[in-house]
Design a protein around this motif. Structure first.
Motif, PDB file in Angstrom:
ATOM      1  N   ALA A 114       0.819  -1.221   0.000  1.00 27.34           N
ATOM      2  CA  ALA A 114       0.000   0.000   0.000  1.00 27.34           C
ATOM      3  C   ALA A 114       0.848   1.265   0.000  1.00 27.34           C
ATOM      4  CB  ALA A 114      -0.939  -0.014   1.200  1.00 27.34           C
ATOM      5  N   GLU A 115       1.937   1.272   0.746  1.00 28.15           N
ATOM      6  CA  GLU A 115       2.789   2.459   0.832  1.00 28.15           C
ATOM      7  C   GLU A 115       3.466   2.747  -0.513  1.00 28.15           C
ATOM      8  OE1 GLU A 115       6.864   3.609   3.136  1.00 28.15           O
ATOM      9  OE2 GLU A 115       5.288   2.659   4.333  1.00 28.15           O
ATOM     10  N   ALA A 116       4.010   1.722  -1.148  1.00 24.23           N
ATOM     11  CA  ALA A 116       4.675   1.902  -2.443  1.00 24.23           C
ATOM     12  C   ALA A 116       3.657   2.305  -3.516  1.00 24.23           C
ATOM     13  CB  ALA A 116       5.410   0.627  -2.842  1.00 24.23           C
ATOM     14  N   ALA A 117       2.452   1.724  -3.452  1.00 22.96           N
ATOM     15  CA  ALA A 117       1.400   2.066  -4.416  1.00 22.96           C
ATOM     16  C   ALA A 117       0.998   3.528  -4.269  1.00 22.96           C
ATOM     17  CB  ALA A 117       0.192   1.154  -4.231  1.00 22.96           C
ATOM     18  N   ALA A 118       0.821   3.989  -3.042  1.00 20.10           N
ATOM     19  CA  ALA A 118       0.448   5.386  -2.808  1.00 20.10           C
ATOM     20  C   ALA A 118       1.543   6.330  -3.300  1.00 20.10           C
ATOM     21  CB  ALA A 118       0.161   5.612  -1.331  1.00 20.10           C
ATOM     22  N   HIS A 130      -3.426  16.669 -15.313  1.00 19.95           N
ATOM     23  CA  HIS A 130      -4.668  16.700 -16.101  1.00 19.95           C
ATOM     24  C   HIS A 130      -5.158  15.277 -16.377  1.00 19.95           C
ATOM     25  CE1 HIS A 130      -4.469  20.989 -16.444  1.00 19.95           C
ATOM     26  NE2 HIS A 130      -3.256  20.927 -16.967  1.00 19.95           N
ATOM     27  N   ALA A 131      -4.244  14.384 -16.717  1.00 21.03           N
ATOM     28  CA  ALA A 131      -4.629  12.991 -16.942  1.00 21.03           C
ATOM     29  C   ALA A 131      -5.188  12.389 -15.663  1.00 21.03           C
ATOM     30  CB  ALA A 131      -3.436  12.174 -17.440  1.00 21.03           C
ATOM     31  N   TRP A 132      -4.556  12.678 -14.521  1.00 22.67           N
ATOM     32  CA  TRP A 132      -5.013  12.128 -13.243  1.00 22.67           C
ATOM     33  C   TRP A 132      -6.395  12.666 -12.882  1.00 22.67           C
ATOM     34  CZ3 TRP A 132      -5.072   8.129 -10.618  1.00 22.67           C
ATOM     35  CH2 TRP A 132      -5.404   8.105  -9.263  1.00 22.67           C
ATOM     36  N   ASP A 133      -6.642  13.949 -13.137  1.00 22.26           N
ATOM     37  CA  ASP A 133      -7.958  14.522 -12.848  1.00 22.26           C
ATOM     38  C   ASP A 133      -9.057  13.832 -13.650  1.00 22.26           C
ATOM     39  OD1 ASP A 133      -6.949  16.293 -11.000  1.00 22.26           O
ATOM     40  OD2 ASP A 133      -6.900  18.002 -12.385  1.00 22.26           O
ATOM     41  N   SER A 134      -8.741  13.409 -14.873  1.00 26.43           N
ATOM     42  CA  SER A 134      -9.724  12.706 -15.710  1.00 26.43           C
ATOM     43  C   SER A 134      -9.810  11.225 -15.370  1.00 26.43           C
ATOM     44  CB  SER A 134      -9.355  12.847 -17.188  1.00 26.43           C
ATOM     45  OG  SER A 134      -9.372  14.194 -17.563  1.00 26.43           O
ATOM     46  N   LEU A 135      -8.660  10.626 -15.083  1.00 24.76           N
ATOM     47  CA  LEU A 135      -8.605   9.177 -14.866  1.00 24.76           C
ATOM     48  C   LEU A 135      -9.098   8.757 -13.481  1.00 24.76           C
ATOM     49  CD1 LEU A 135      -7.720   6.501 -16.133  1.00 24.76           C
ATOM     50  CD2 LEU A 135      -5.420   6.932 -15.240  1.00 24.76           C
ATOM     51  N   ARG A 136      -8.816   9.556 -12.486  1.00 23.19           N
ATOM     52  CA  ARG A 136      -9.165   9.190 -11.109  1.00 23.19           C
ATOM     53  C   ARG A 136     -10.649   8.846 -10.929  1.00 23.19           C
ATOM     54  NH1 ARG A 136      -7.785  12.902  -5.879  1.00 23.19           N
ATOM     55  NH2 ARG A 136      -9.086  11.814  -4.392  1.00 23.19           N
ATOM     56  N   LEU A 143     -13.393   0.624  -9.712  1.00 20.25           N
ATOM     57  CA  LEU A 143     -12.946  -0.033  -8.489  1.00 20.25           C
ATOM     58  C   LEU A 143     -14.050  -0.089  -7.441  1.00 20.25           C
ATOM     59  CD1 LEU A 143     -10.443  -1.292  -7.135  1.00 20.25           C
ATOM     60  CD2 LEU A 143      -9.838   0.991  -6.331  1.00 20.25           C
ATOM     61  N   GLY A 144     -14.904   0.919  -7.458  1.00 22.27           N
ATOM     62  CA  GLY A 144     -15.955   0.993  -6.443  1.00 22.27           C
ATOM     63  C   GLY A 144     -15.437   1.473  -5.101  1.00 22.27           C
ATOM     64  N   ALA A 145     -14.325   2.210  -5.125  1.00 21.23           N
ATOM     65  CA  ALA A 145     -13.740   2.734  -3.885  1.00 21.23           C
ATOM     66  C   ALA A 145     -13.066   4.063  -4.176  1.00 21.23           C
ATOM     67  CB  ALA A 145     -12.714   1.754  -3.322  1.00 21.23           C
ATOM     68  N   ARG A 146     -12.974   4.875  -3.164  1.00 14.57           N
ATOM     69  CA  ARG A 146     -12.340   6.190  -3.289  1.00 14.57           C
ATOM     70  C   ARG A 146     -10.822   6.014  -3.339  1.00 14.57           C
ATOM     71  NH1 ARG A 146     -12.397  11.055  -4.096  1.00 14.57           N
ATOM     72  NH2 ARG A 146     -11.896  12.746  -2.692  1.00 14.57           N
ATOM     73  N   ILE A 147     -10.193   6.852  -4.141  1.00 13.58           N
ATOM     74  CA  ILE A 147      -8.737   6.867  -4.241  1.00 13.58           C
ATOM     75  C   ILE A 147      -8.277   8.236  -3.778  1.00 13.58           C
ATOM     76  CG2 ILE A 147      -6.758   6.703  -5.788  1.00 13.58           C
ATOM     77  CD1 ILE A 147      -8.606   5.085  -7.686  1.00 13.58           C
ATOM     78  N   THR A 152      -4.571   3.778  -1.180  1.00 17.51           N
ATOM     79  CA  THR A 152      -5.457   3.322  -2.227  1.00 17.51           C
ATOM     80  C   THR A 152      -5.703   1.832  -2.101  1.00 17.51           C
ATOM     81  OG1 THR A 152      -5.791   3.175  -4.607  1.00 17.51           O
ATOM     82  CG2 THR A 152      -3.541   2.977  -3.842  1.00 17.51           C
ATOM     83  N   GLU A 153      -6.859   1.411  -2.556  1.00 21.10           N
ATOM     84  CA  GLU A 153      -7.142  -0.012  -2.671  1.00 21.10           C
ATOM     85  C   GLU A 153      -6.833  -0.478  -4.097  1.00 21.10           C
ATOM     86  OE1 GLU A 153     -11.079  -1.029  -1.338  1.00 21.10           O
ATOM     87  OE2 GLU A 153     -10.967   0.435   0.269  1.00 21.10           O
ATOM     88  N   LEU A 154      -6.305   0.436  -4.887  1.00 19.81           N
ATOM     89  CA  LEU A 154      -5.992   0.168  -6.276  1.00 19.81           C
ATOM     90  C   LEU A 154      -4.734  -0.702  -6.347  1.00 19.81           C
ATOM     91  CD1 LEU A 154      -7.083   1.118  -9.049  1.00 19.81           C
ATOM     92  CD2 LEU A 154      -5.440   2.975  -8.917  1.00 19.81           C
ATOM     93  N   PRO A 155      -4.871  -1.952  -6.792  1.00 22.14           N
ATOM     94  CA  PRO A 155      -3.682  -2.818  -6.852  1.00 22.14           C
ATOM     95  C   PRO A 155      -2.720  -2.345  -7.934  1.00 22.14           C
ATOM     96  CG  PRO A 155      -5.707  -4.104  -7.030  1.00 22.14           C
ATOM     97  CD  PRO A 155      -6.077  -2.666  -7.150  1.00 22.14           C
ATOM     98  N   MET A 156      -1.464  -2.307  -7.574  1.00 26.50           N
ATOM     99  CA  MET A 156      -0.425  -1.898  -8.503  1.00 26.50           C
ATOM    100  C   MET A 156       0.657  -2.966  -8.540  1.00 26.50           C
ATOM    101  SD  MET A 156      -0.328   2.119  -7.467  1.00 26.50           S
ATOM    102  CE  MET A 156       0.500   2.713  -8.900  1.00 26.50           C
ATOM    103  N   VAL A 157       1.253  -3.099  -9.723  1.00 30.30           N
ATOM    104  CA  VAL A 157       2.242  -4.146  -9.944  1.00 30.30           C
ATOM    105  C   VAL A 157       3.495  -3.535 -10.547  1.00 30.30           C
ATOM    106  CG1 VAL A 157       2.732  -6.275 -11.233  1.00 30.30           C
ATOM    107  CG2 VAL A 157       0.444  -5.885 -10.294  1.00 30.30           C
ATOM    108  N   ALA A 158       4.640  -3.900  -9.996  1.00 31.23           N
ATOM    109  CA  ALA A 158       5.927  -3.515 -10.583  1.00 31.23           C
ATOM    110  C   ALA A 158       6.363  -4.640 -11.514  1.00 31.23           C
ATOM    111  CB  ALA A 158       6.976  -3.291  -9.494  1.00 31.23           C
ATOM    112  N   LEU A 159       6.681  -4.277 -12.729  1.00 32.04           N
ATOM    113  CA  LEU A 159       7.184  -5.234 -13.717  1.00 32.04           C
ATOM    114  C   LEU A 159       8.682  -4.983 -13.845  1.00 32.04           C
ATOM    115  CD1 LEU A 159       4.361  -4.621 -16.341  1.00 32.04           C
ATOM    116  CD2 LEU A 159       4.516  -6.530 -14.715  1.00 32.04           C
ATOM    117  N   ARG A 160       9.471  -5.953 -13.392  1.00 32.31           N
ATOM    118  CA  ARG A 160      10.929  -5.815 -13.423  1.00 32.31           C
ATOM    119  C   ARG A 160      11.503  -6.645 -14.560  1.00 32.31           C
ATOM    120  NH1 ARG A 160      10.271  -6.207  -7.510  1.00 32.31           N
ATOM    121  NH2 ARG A 160      10.176  -4.044  -6.821  1.00 32.31           N
TER     122      ARG A 160
END
Length: 163
Positions: A114-118, A130-136, A143-147, A152-160
Protein backbone atom coordinates in the motif's frame (compact mmCIF):
# COMPACT_ATOMS: atom_id res chain seq x y z
CA UNK A 1 -21.18 23.78 -9.49
CA UNK A 2 -23.82 21.06 -9.21
CA UNK A 3 -23.95 20.87 -13.01
CA UNK A 4 -20.18 20.36 -13.15
CA UNK A 5 -20.29 17.64 -10.50
CA UNK A 6 -23.10 15.88 -12.37
CA UNK A 7 -21.18 16.11 -15.63
CA UNK A 8 -18.04 14.68 -14.01
CA UNK A 9 -20.04 11.79 -12.55
CA UNK A 10 -21.61 11.03 -15.95
CA UNK A 11 -18.20 11.18 -17.64
CA UNK A 12 -16.73 8.83 -15.02
CA UNK A 13 -19.57 6.33 -15.57
CA UNK A 14 -19.15 6.60 -19.35
CA UNK A 15 -15.37 6.09 -19.08
CA UNK A 16 -15.81 3.09 -16.78
CA UNK A 17 -18.39 1.66 -19.17
CA UNK A 18 -16.04 2.10 -22.12
CA UNK A 19 -13.39 0.11 -20.23
CA UNK A 20 -15.85 -2.78 -20.20
CA UNK A 21 -16.23 -2.79 -24.01
CA UNK A 22 -14.06 -5.70 -25.10
CA UNK A 23 -13.24 -4.58 -28.66
CA UNK A 24 -12.24 -1.13 -27.42
CA UNK A 25 -9.77 -2.31 -24.78
CA UNK A 26 -8.39 -5.08 -27.03
CA UNK A 27 -7.74 -2.85 -30.08
CA UNK A 28 -4.28 -1.65 -28.91
CA UNK A 29 -3.12 -5.28 -28.66
CA UNK A 30 -3.25 -5.59 -32.45
CA UNK A 31 -1.15 -2.46 -32.81
CA UNK A 32 1.51 -3.85 -30.47
CA UNK A 33 1.50 -7.18 -32.32
CA UNK A 34 2.05 -5.26 -35.58
CA UNK A 35 5.07 -3.60 -33.91
CA UNK A 36 3.28 -0.24 -33.86
CA UNK A 37 3.38 0.22 -30.08
CA UNK A 38 5.57 3.31 -30.51
CA UNK A 39 2.46 5.32 -31.41
CA UNK A 40 1.53 5.14 -27.71
CA UNK A 41 4.91 6.50 -26.61
CA UNK A 42 6.15 5.42 -23.22
CA UNK A 43 2.81 5.83 -21.43
CA UNK A 44 1.50 2.36 -22.38
CA UNK A 45 2.92 -1.13 -22.54
CA UNK A 46 1.57 -4.53 -23.51
CA UNK A 47 1.80 -7.28 -20.93
CA UNK A 48 1.88 -10.92 -21.97
CA UNK A 49 0.88 -13.24 -19.13
CA UNK A 50 -0.23 -16.85 -18.82
CA UNK A 51 -3.85 -17.79 -18.15
CA UNK A 52 -3.98 -19.43 -14.74
CA UNK A 53 -6.54 -22.00 -15.89
CA UNK A 54 -5.87 -22.32 -19.62
CA UNK A 55 -2.09 -22.04 -19.57
CA UNK A 56 -2.42 -20.02 -22.79
CA UNK A 57 -0.71 -16.67 -23.41
CA UNK A 58 -2.94 -13.66 -22.69
CA UNK A 59 -2.39 -9.99 -23.48
CA UNK A 60 -3.42 -6.67 -22.01
CA UNK A 61 -2.36 -3.09 -22.72
CA UNK A 62 -1.83 -1.04 -19.56
CA UNK A 63 -0.78 2.49 -18.72
CA UNK A 64 2.61 2.92 -17.08
CA UNK A 65 1.98 5.00 -13.98
CA UNK A 66 5.55 5.00 -12.69
CA UNK A 67 9.05 4.18 -13.88
CA UNK A 68 10.92 4.30 -10.55
CA UNK A 69 14.20 2.89 -11.87
CA UNK A 70 15.63 1.58 -15.13
CA UNK A 71 13.99 -1.69 -16.11
CA UNK A 72 11.03 -1.30 -13.72
CA UNK A 73 7.55 -0.23 -14.81
CA UNK A 74 4.55 0.15 -12.50
CA UNK A 75 1.04 -0.55 -13.81
CA UNK A 76 -2.39 -0.37 -12.18
CA UNK A 77 -5.28 -2.81 -12.11
CA UNK A 78 -8.22 -0.44 -12.62
CA UNK A 79 -10.69 -3.26 -11.94
CA UNK A 80 -8.96 -4.20 -8.70
CA UNK A 81 -7.96 -7.72 -7.76
CA UNK A 82 -10.78 -9.18 -9.85
CA UNK A 83 -9.08 -8.23 -13.15
CA UNK A 84 -8.10 -11.38 -15.00
CA UNK A 85 -4.60 -10.18 -15.86
CA UNK A 86 -3.96 -9.32 -12.21
CA UNK A 87 -5.14 -12.72 -11.02
CA UNK A 88 -3.00 -14.39 -13.68
CA UNK A 89 0.22 -12.59 -12.67
CA UNK A 90 -0.48 -13.41 -9.03
CA UNK A 91 -0.60 -17.08 -10.04
CA UNK A 92 2.45 -16.87 -12.34
CA UNK A 93 4.60 -13.73 -12.08
CA UNK A 94 6.75 -14.64 -15.10
CA UNK A 95 5.58 -12.30 -17.86
CA UNK A 96 6.77 -10.58 -21.02
CA UNK A 97 6.61 -6.84 -21.56
CA UNK A 98 6.24 -5.09 -24.92
CA UNK A 99 7.54 -1.51 -24.83
CA UNK A 100 6.99 0.79 -27.79
CA UNK A 101 7.93 -1.18 -30.92
CA UNK A 102 10.65 -3.29 -29.32
CA UNK A 103 10.77 -7.03 -29.03
CA UNK A 104 9.16 -8.44 -25.88
CA UNK A 105 11.33 -8.59 -22.77
CA UNK A 106 11.06 -11.20 -20.03
CA UNK A 107 10.02 -9.72 -16.70
CA UNK A 108 8.73 -10.63 -13.27
CA UNK A 109 5.59 -9.09 -11.76
CA UNK A 110 5.60 -8.00 -8.11
CA UNK A 111 2.49 -6.55 -6.43
CA UNK A 112 3.25 -3.31 -4.57
CA UNK A 113 2.38 -2.85 -0.93
CA UNK A 114 0.00 0.00 0.00
CA UNK A 115 2.79 2.46 0.83
CA UNK A 116 4.68 1.90 -2.44
CA UNK A 117 1.40 2.07 -4.42
CA UNK A 118 0.45 5.39 -2.81
CA UNK A 119 3.91 6.80 -3.55
CA UNK A 120 3.63 5.74 -7.21
CA UNK A 121 0.19 7.34 -7.49
CA UNK A 122 1.48 10.59 -5.98
CA UNK A 123 4.32 10.70 -8.53
CA UNK A 124 1.85 10.02 -11.37
CA UNK A 125 -0.58 12.71 -10.16
CA UNK A 126 2.29 15.22 -9.94
CA UNK A 127 3.72 14.34 -13.36
CA UNK A 128 0.35 14.14 -15.17
CA UNK A 129 -2.16 16.30 -13.26
CA UNK A 130 -4.67 16.70 -16.10
CA UNK A 131 -4.63 12.99 -16.94
CA UNK A 132 -5.01 12.13 -13.24
CA UNK A 133 -7.96 14.52 -12.85
CA UNK A 134 -9.72 12.71 -15.71
CA UNK A 135 -8.61 9.18 -14.87
CA UNK A 136 -9.17 9.19 -11.11
CA UNK A 137 -13.01 9.31 -11.21
CA UNK A 138 -13.06 6.57 -13.86
CA UNK A 139 -10.85 4.34 -11.70
CA UNK A 140 -12.96 5.08 -8.63
CA UNK A 141 -16.05 4.06 -10.62
CA UNK A 142 -14.52 0.76 -11.86
CA UNK A 143 -12.95 -0.03 -8.49
CA UNK A 144 -15.95 0.99 -6.44
CA UNK A 145 -13.74 2.73 -3.88
CA UNK A 146 -12.34 6.19 -3.29
CA UNK A 147 -8.74 6.87 -4.24
CA UNK A 148 -6.87 9.57 -2.32
CA UNK A 149 -3.32 10.79 -1.83
CA UNK A 150 -2.75 8.89 1.41
CA UNK A 151 -3.60 5.42 0.26
CA UNK A 152 -5.46 3.32 -2.23
CA UNK A 153 -7.14 -0.01 -2.67
CA UNK A 154 -5.99 0.17 -6.28
CA UNK A 155 -3.68 -2.82 -6.85
CA UNK A 156 -0.43 -1.90 -8.50
CA UNK A 157 2.24 -4.15 -9.94
CA UNK A 158 5.93 -3.51 -10.58
CA UNK A 159 7.18 -5.23 -13.72
CA UNK A 160 10.93 -5.81 -13.42
CA UNK A 161 12.66 -6.63 -16.68
CA UNK A 162 15.13 -9.50 -16.63
CA UNK A 163 18.71 -8.31 -16.99
Amino acid sequence: MADQAGLRARLARAGAGLLRVRWFVRAPIWLYRARLGAIFGGRLLMLEHVGRKSGEPRYVVLEVVDHPEPGTYVVVSGFGRRAQWYRNVEADPHVRVYLRSRRPAAAEAHPLDAEAAAASLRRYATAHPHAWDSLRPVLEETLGARIDDTGTELPMVALRLAS
